[in-house]
Design a protein around this motif. Structure first.
Motif, PDB file in Angstrom:
ATOM      1  N   ASN A 178     -41.187   8.988  -7.829  1.00  0.00           N
ATOM      2  CA  ASN A 178     -42.226   8.565  -8.759  1.00  0.00           C
ATOM      3  C   ASN A 178     -42.247   7.039  -8.820  1.00  0.00           C
ATOM      4  O   ASN A 178     -41.338   6.414  -9.386  1.00  0.00           O
ATOM      5  CB  ASN A 178     -41.970   9.145 -10.156  1.00  0.00           C
ATOM      6  CG  ASN A 178     -43.157   8.984 -11.075  1.00  0.00           C
ATOM      7  OD1 ASN A 178     -43.659   7.882 -11.263  1.00  0.00           O
ATOM      8  ND2 ASN A 178     -43.611  10.082 -11.656  1.00  0.00           N
ATOM      9  N   PRO A 179     -43.265   6.388  -8.252  1.00  0.00           N
ATOM     10  CA  PRO A 179     -43.278   4.914  -8.237  1.00  0.00           C
ATOM     11  C   PRO A 179     -43.523   4.297  -9.598  1.00  0.00           C
ATOM     12  O   PRO A 179     -43.147   3.140  -9.836  1.00  0.00           O
ATOM     13  CB  PRO A 179     -44.407   4.590  -7.268  1.00  0.00           C
ATOM     14  CG  PRO A 179     -45.339   5.749  -7.369  1.00  0.00           C
ATOM     15  CD  PRO A 179     -44.458   6.952  -7.598  1.00  0.00           C
ATOM     16  N   HIS A 212     -48.972   2.293  -4.061  1.00  0.00           N
ATOM     17  CA  HIS A 212     -48.882   1.997  -5.495  1.00  0.00           C
ATOM     18  C   HIS A 212     -49.168   0.504  -5.692  1.00  0.00           C
ATOM     19  O   HIS A 212     -48.289  -0.350  -5.554  1.00  0.00           O
ATOM     20  CB  HIS A 212     -47.506   2.369  -6.019  1.00  0.00           C
ATOM     21  CG  HIS A 212     -47.393   2.291  -7.515  1.00  0.00           C
ATOM     22  ND1 HIS A 212     -48.138   3.075  -8.361  1.00  0.00           N
ATOM     23  CD2 HIS A 212     -46.618   1.527  -8.309  1.00  0.00           C
ATOM     24  CE1 HIS A 212     -47.833   2.792  -9.613  1.00  0.00           C
ATOM     25  NE2 HIS A 212     -46.912   1.849  -9.604  1.00  0.00           N
ATOM     26  N   ILE A 213     -50.408   0.195  -6.026  1.00  0.00           N
ATOM     27  CA  ILE A 213     -50.864  -1.196  -6.065  1.00  0.00           C
ATOM     28  C   ILE A 213     -50.173  -1.998  -7.153  1.00  0.00           C
ATOM     29  O   ILE A 213     -49.917  -3.194  -7.002  1.00  0.00           O
ATOM     30  CB  ILE A 213     -52.399  -1.230  -6.253  1.00  0.00           C
ATOM     31  CG1 ILE A 213     -52.945  -2.625  -6.037  1.00  0.00           C
ATOM     32  CG2 ILE A 213     -52.794  -0.721  -7.595  1.00  0.00           C
ATOM     33  CD1 ILE A 213     -53.406  -2.912  -4.693  1.00  0.00           C
ATOM     34  N   ALA A 214     -49.834  -1.347  -8.269  1.00  0.00           N
ATOM     35  CA  ALA A 214     -49.210  -2.086  -9.374  1.00  0.00           C
ATOM     36  C   ALA A 214     -47.844  -2.629  -8.980  1.00  0.00           C
ATOM     37  O   ALA A 214     -47.444  -3.707  -9.445  1.00  0.00           O
ATOM     38  CB  ALA A 214     -49.083  -1.180 -10.596  1.00  0.00           C
ATOM     39  N   ALA A 215     -47.121  -1.906  -8.129  1.00  0.00           N
ATOM     40  CA  ALA A 215     -45.808  -2.383  -7.709  1.00  0.00           C
ATOM     41  C   ALA A 215     -45.939  -3.628  -6.831  1.00  0.00           C
ATOM     42  O   ALA A 215     -45.203  -4.612  -7.009  1.00  0.00           O
ATOM     43  CB  ALA A 215     -45.069  -1.273  -6.965  1.00  0.00           C
ATOM     44  N   LYS A 238     -49.711  -7.277   2.089  1.00  0.00           N
ATOM     45  CA  LYS A 238     -49.309  -5.879   2.281  1.00  0.00           C
ATOM     46  C   LYS A 238     -50.054  -4.951   1.324  1.00  0.00           C
ATOM     47  O   LYS A 238     -50.388  -3.815   1.677  1.00  0.00           O
ATOM     48  CB  LYS A 238     -47.803  -5.753   2.075  1.00  0.00           C
ATOM     49  CG  LYS A 238     -46.972  -6.348   3.188  1.00  0.00           C
ATOM     50  CD  LYS A 238     -45.491  -6.110   2.944  1.00  0.00           C
ATOM     51  CE  LYS A 238     -44.652  -6.676   4.085  1.00  0.00           C
ATOM     52  NZ  LYS A 238     -43.199  -6.456   3.863  1.00  0.00           N
ATOM     53  N   ALA A 239     -50.312  -5.430   0.111  1.00  0.00           N
ATOM     54  CA  ALA A 239     -51.065  -4.610  -0.843  1.00  0.00           C
ATOM     55  C   ALA A 239     -52.466  -4.320  -0.323  1.00  0.00           C
ATOM     56  O   ALA A 239     -52.956  -3.190  -0.421  1.00  0.00           O
ATOM     57  CB  ALA A 239     -51.123  -5.314  -2.199  1.00  0.00           C
ATOM     58  N   LEU A 240     -53.121  -5.335   0.231  1.00  0.00           N
ATOM     59  CA  LEU A 240     -54.449  -5.107   0.808  1.00  0.00           C
ATOM     60  C   LEU A 240     -54.375  -4.187   2.018  1.00  0.00           C
ATOM     61  O   LEU A 240     -55.280  -3.381   2.259  1.00  0.00           O
ATOM     62  CB  LEU A 240     -55.078  -6.444   1.195  1.00  0.00           C
ATOM     63  CG  LEU A 240     -55.474  -7.373   0.051  1.00  0.00           C
ATOM     64  CD1 LEU A 240     -56.007  -8.686   0.604  1.00  0.00           C
ATOM     65  CD2 LEU A 240     -56.522  -6.720  -0.841  1.00  0.00           C
TER      66      LEU A 240
END
Length: 625
Positions: A178-179, A212-215, A238-240
């Motif tokens: 669970n991230p 998981h973009i928030a991380a 990396k998020a993009l």
């Protein structure tokens, strides 16, 4: 039809279900609790139906036969047989019966309990919320939401050890998949200053779910705070790559470009952010303030208009826009924007605080006192209100009242950033009063909380020069510059914008003063009008040049107060109809803004829009067959 389905006065015999009848031994082996429970409900239902039928005269005809037997057709006879066997529906609430029997309730109960937790938390009923969350964890240990909610609940109560324990238990229960739990745990460690542990937890969150973009975003923000801009850019890239376009990622990248004064690249990224989510008020506000820094005030004003259209009830959009107009000299328009912000956010003390400072500079101290008192009643634990009020009283010559207000601010919290500003302002007060020993002690206490405050260092240096010790003053300045050199890449400007996402007005006052020097010569800037930085920045080393409370400000200044008070409310060159907008979208009458401000009760204030809300149309009645 409903009356014809009631059972007769004499309960009919029990009809076995189709199939082979189980033997007596098997029937005895059934759980006694469940069988007795359903048989009890069946007997109650039949007894109630019989009593109802007798009271109504009874549907019995032809010697006690059920009325359904007289109806023609096999369909009606089948319904009558079903009515004999099916008990009346008696719903159990919240899965309590299943919980009492040791069974897992229906999944809908988890959603209901989590919603009740939110309600209890808003009402500060923390014990009730904690009991419900423990209940959720006991029945659904594999669901990560109760762990996240319970950890945040403990964090609100400053029970950080218990929050860590809950997050660790949640990661074990969910087998580390669970991230959200990893990310919340990382944020907790980041706030506690455990940077190395926070990095490990953010890494675990991205391993659990690369999308998981928030991380990714939280990790990048952590690196920006630590001055690792290159690492932050890598994480945002990396998020993009893994998550696709996201407004917060584009916004953060745009702010990094703006910090490097690459405004064209920043505009391109802001356009992508607003295209990803046109309703994102944070993106419009950040873009507007970048245009302010670039000197494009016309574009900035249009972006502020876009911000309030995207989120009409957002308190920060009205507040920051008002500060911008005050900086441009449009005092009447700034006053109007602050009143609109208060009308749609009557529980926000910061808007009233800025309005009080504006009225103090351009109206009178008595009007400001009324507004300060309202703001303090709305949120007695909001330290900047007490600090700004104390600064005003000091400027009015009421040193004793100012000390009491500063002490009230420190009683809320004596270790945070606001406490550092309060101690610095109090130190200047004692310096002007001739209490140099107390002033030194207060300034040292302020620097022990925030050693990066240039204003505090320069105020202390000015104090030593005033006492005839220029060598000590030079040593203090050198200490400050050595500390500033140790910072690899000061990202306070970037984080000022980013904090609008998780809004902190502390950053807004920095944003509105980006294009001015940060030295002790120019301290009376627009940021003096927001939160508590007003008393701290104006009480700097050059404060001896101030002859009044409002002299020298570039935002809420009184250099030309008479002329600014006669300005038109509408800004020339703008086709945005502010009055029409608040009438249509907010249900506010522009002519009644003063009445709303004067008539608002801080202890039970209600939104004016709620009072003006039109009654709901009744639902159309469906035809009865």
């Amino acid at each position: 039809m409903a009356m014809r389905l009631l059972s007769p006065s004499t309960p009919p015999p029990h009809f076995p279900s189709p199939g082979t009848k189980p033997p007596a031994s098997a029937a005895a082996a059934l759980p006694s609790s469940s069988s007795s429970y359903f048989s009890l409900r069946l007997r109650r239902a039949r007894a109630a139906a019989a009593a109802g039928a007798a009271a109504a005269g009874g549907p019995e005809r032809d010697g006690g036969r059920f009325e359904g037997e007289t109806m023609g057709g096999a369909f009606d006879r089948g319904l009558a047989e079903i009515a004999k066997k099916v008990p009346l529906f008696e719903p159990a609430t919240d899965g309590e019966l299943a919980a009492a029997a040791g069974e897992r309730p229906l999944p809908i109960n988890l959603e209901l309990w989590l919603y009740r937790v939110k309600v209890h938390t808003r009402k500060f009923e923390f014990p009730e919320a904690e009991k419900l969350l423990d209940k959720c964890i006991s029945f659904w240990p594999e669901d990560g939401r109760p762990y996240v909610a319970l950890g945040k609940l403990y964090s609100k109560q400053s029970r950080y050890d218990k929050a860590r324990a809950v997050y660790e238990r949640g990661c074990q229960a969910t087998q580390g998949e669970n991230p959200y739990i990893w990310q919340c745990w990382a944020v907790l460690e980041s706030k506690g200053g455990n940077i190395r542990r926070a990095r490990e937890l953010f890494d675990a969150a991205t391993v659990a779910d690369a999308k998981h973009i928030a991380a990714w975003h939280g990790w990048a923000i952590l690196e920006i705070k630590q001055g690792n801009v290159k690492k932050a850019r890598n994480l945002l890239g990396k998020a993009l790559k893994y998550c696709g376009g996201n407004e917060y990622i584009y916004q953060t990248l745009a702010l990094l470009e703006a910090k490097a004064e690459r405004f064209e690249q920043a505009r391109t990224l802001f356009q992508q952010a607003t295209q990803s989510n046109p309703k994102s008020c944070a993106s419009w506000l950040a873009w507007a303030q970048v245009e302010m820094r670039a000197g494009n005030n016309t574009m900035a004003r249009k972006l502020f208009e876009k911000a309030v259209q995207a989120s009409p009830k957002n308190r920060f959009s009205w507040h920051v826009w008002a500060l911008f107009e005050a900086n441009e000299g449009n005092i009447d328009r700034a006053r109007k924007l602050l009143k609109i912000g208060h009308a749609v956010n009557p529980r926000d003390p910061v808007i009233l605080q800025s309005l009080a400072l504006l009225e103090y500079n351009y109206s009178s101290a008595n009007v400001a006192r009324v507004l300060f008192r309202k703001a303090s009643q709305i949120d007695p634990r909001h330290q900047p209100v007490w600090i700004a009020w104390g600064w005003m009283e000091w400027k009015e010559g009421n040193a004793r009242t100012a000390r009491a207000l500063y002490q009230r601010a420190l009683s809320v919290n004596s270790t945070n950033e606001c406490a550092a500003r309060c101690l610095q302002a109090w130190g200047v007060l004692e310096q002007r009063a001739g209490n140099y020993t107390a002033a030194r002690r207060l300034l040292r206490s302020s620097l022990s909380i925030n050693s990066q405050s240039e204003v505090t260092w320069m105020t202390w240096a000015a104090l030593e020069e005033e006492q005839g010790d220029p060598v000590r003053a030079e040593e203090i300045r050198n200490l400050y510059f050595q500390q500033r050199i140790e910072v690899v890449d000061d990202a306070s400007w970037v984080m000022g914008f980013l904090d609008i996402i998780d809004p902190a007005l502390d950053s807004v006052k920095k944003l509105l003063n980006l294009d001015q020097p940060s030295g002790p010569v120019k301290q009376d800037t627009v940021k003096s009008t927001t939160e508590s930085n007003l008393p701290t920045t104006r009480s700097s080393a050059d404060e001896s040049s101030e002859s009044s409370a409002t002299g020298g400000t570039s935002g809420f200044s009184s250099n030309d107060a008479d002329n600014s008070s006669s300005e038109a409310a509408e800004t020339p060159g703008s086709d945005f109809d502010l009055d029409g907008f608040i009438k249509k979208r907010l249900g506010l009458d522009p002519s009644e803004l003063d009445a709303v401000l004067e008539g608002s009760d801080p202890r039970g204030v209600v939104s004016q829009r709620r009072n003006r809300r039109l009654p709901r149309k009744p639902l159309p009645l469906l035809p009865v067959p």
